[in-house]
Design an enzyme around this catalytic site. Sequence first.
Site, PDB file in Angstrom:
ATOM      1  N   ASP A   1       0.869  -1.163   0.000  1.00 54.42           N
ATOM      2  CA  ASP A   1       0.000   0.000   0.000  1.00 54.42           C
ATOM      3  C   ASP A   1       0.919   1.231   0.000  1.00 54.42           C
ATOM      4  O   ASP A   1       2.141   1.101   0.194  1.00 54.42           O
ATOM      5  CB  ASP A   1      -0.891  -0.032   1.246  1.00 54.42           C
TER       6      ASP A   1
ATOM      7  N   ASP B   1      -0.336   5.175   0.889  1.00 61.87           N
ATOM      8  CA  ASP B   1      -0.678   6.220   1.848  1.00 61.87           C
ATOM      9  C   ASP B   1      -0.665   5.676   3.270  1.00 61.87           C
ATOM     10  O   ASP B   1      -1.362   4.714   3.594  1.00 61.87           O
ATOM     11  CB  ASP B   1      -2.065   6.787   1.536  1.00 61.87           C
TER      12      ASP B   1
ATOM     13  N   ALA C   1      -5.291   2.768  -3.269  1.00 60.51           N
ATOM     14  CA  ALA C   1      -6.605   3.333  -3.576  1.00 60.51           C
ATOM     15  C   ALA C   1      -6.480   4.703  -4.236  1.00 60.51           C
ATOM     16  O   ALA C   1      -7.463   5.225  -4.765  1.00 60.51           O
ATOM     17  CB  ALA C   1      -7.442   3.436  -2.300  1.00 60.51           C
TER      18      ALA C   1
ATOM     19  N   LYS D   1     -10.654  -0.819  -2.645  1.00 58.99           N
ATOM     20  CA  LYS D   1     -10.541  -1.454  -1.341  1.00 58.99           C
ATOM     21  C   LYS D   1     -11.790  -1.134  -0.515  1.00 58.99           C
ATOM     22  O   LYS D   1     -12.310  -0.038  -0.650  1.00 58.99           O
ATOM     23  CB  LYS D   1      -9.290  -0.936  -0.617  1.00 58.99           C
TER      24      LYS D   1
ATOM     25  N   ASP E   1      -1.493  -0.699   6.054  1.00 62.72           N
ATOM     26  CA  ASP E   1      -1.607  -0.009   7.351  1.00 62.72           C
ATOM     27  C   ASP E   1      -3.049   0.187   7.791  1.00 62.72           C
ATOM     28  O   ASP E   1      -3.294   0.475   8.957  1.00 62.72           O
ATOM     29  CB  ASP E   1      -0.908   1.354   7.286  1.00 62.72           C
TER      30      ASP E   1
END
Length: 222
Positions: free
Chosen positions: A8, A10, A110, A142, A167
């Site tokens: 991922d 961010d 995303a 997601k 996260d």
Amino acid sequence: MFQAVIFDMDGLLGDSEPIWQEVAIDIFKTVDVPLTVEICQEATGLGTAEFVKYIHTRYPWRHKSCDQIGEEILALAHERIGAAAHEMPGATELIRFFHSLNIPLAVASASPMNIIESVLERLNLRSYFTLWHSALLEARNKPYPDVYWGAARLLGVDPAACLAFEDSGNGLKSAVAAGMLTVTVPAAYEYNDPKFDIATLKIPSLLHFDQNIFDTLLKKLA
């Protein structure tokens, strides 16, 4: 050996989550929605369109469409993240570790492609990645598995032979649903939330990932 490691972005590689929150708060002020950091945190990991719809169910507004709000958030986020995002502790070291093992690396985010590219450029990480993939290019964002399946498909690897780092709770659901082994790195404010129990492994920071953890994960892969 893992066929690929997929990250991922961010809140995991870059500290862009607070910037997303600030942008959302500023944009929603234009329609008199009293957004707070805490409300933003409830929807961490959702794509922008899903996030805007989530807020609209709680605070219906007038004068601007959900699409317009989403476009304004993306435009301002691109500007601010590209200028201000910083690396999360341990991100570069971990990426170099996997890169030294010749394991293909990818991003499954995303966020839209232009923001993914801006962050990777700002953090000087772009050259380590084989590819990056946005959930906006898939049918579903997601927490559905589409973006992880898509990244694996583009890499030409088996999702079950991949390791994913996430996260957020929504992102973790996405990677688990894709059939990947997972390492979750939750933010401190929700580290003990049971939603992260579905992960293969939970660590407080990327700095905690070491050779022993990697060897343990390899055994689970076998």
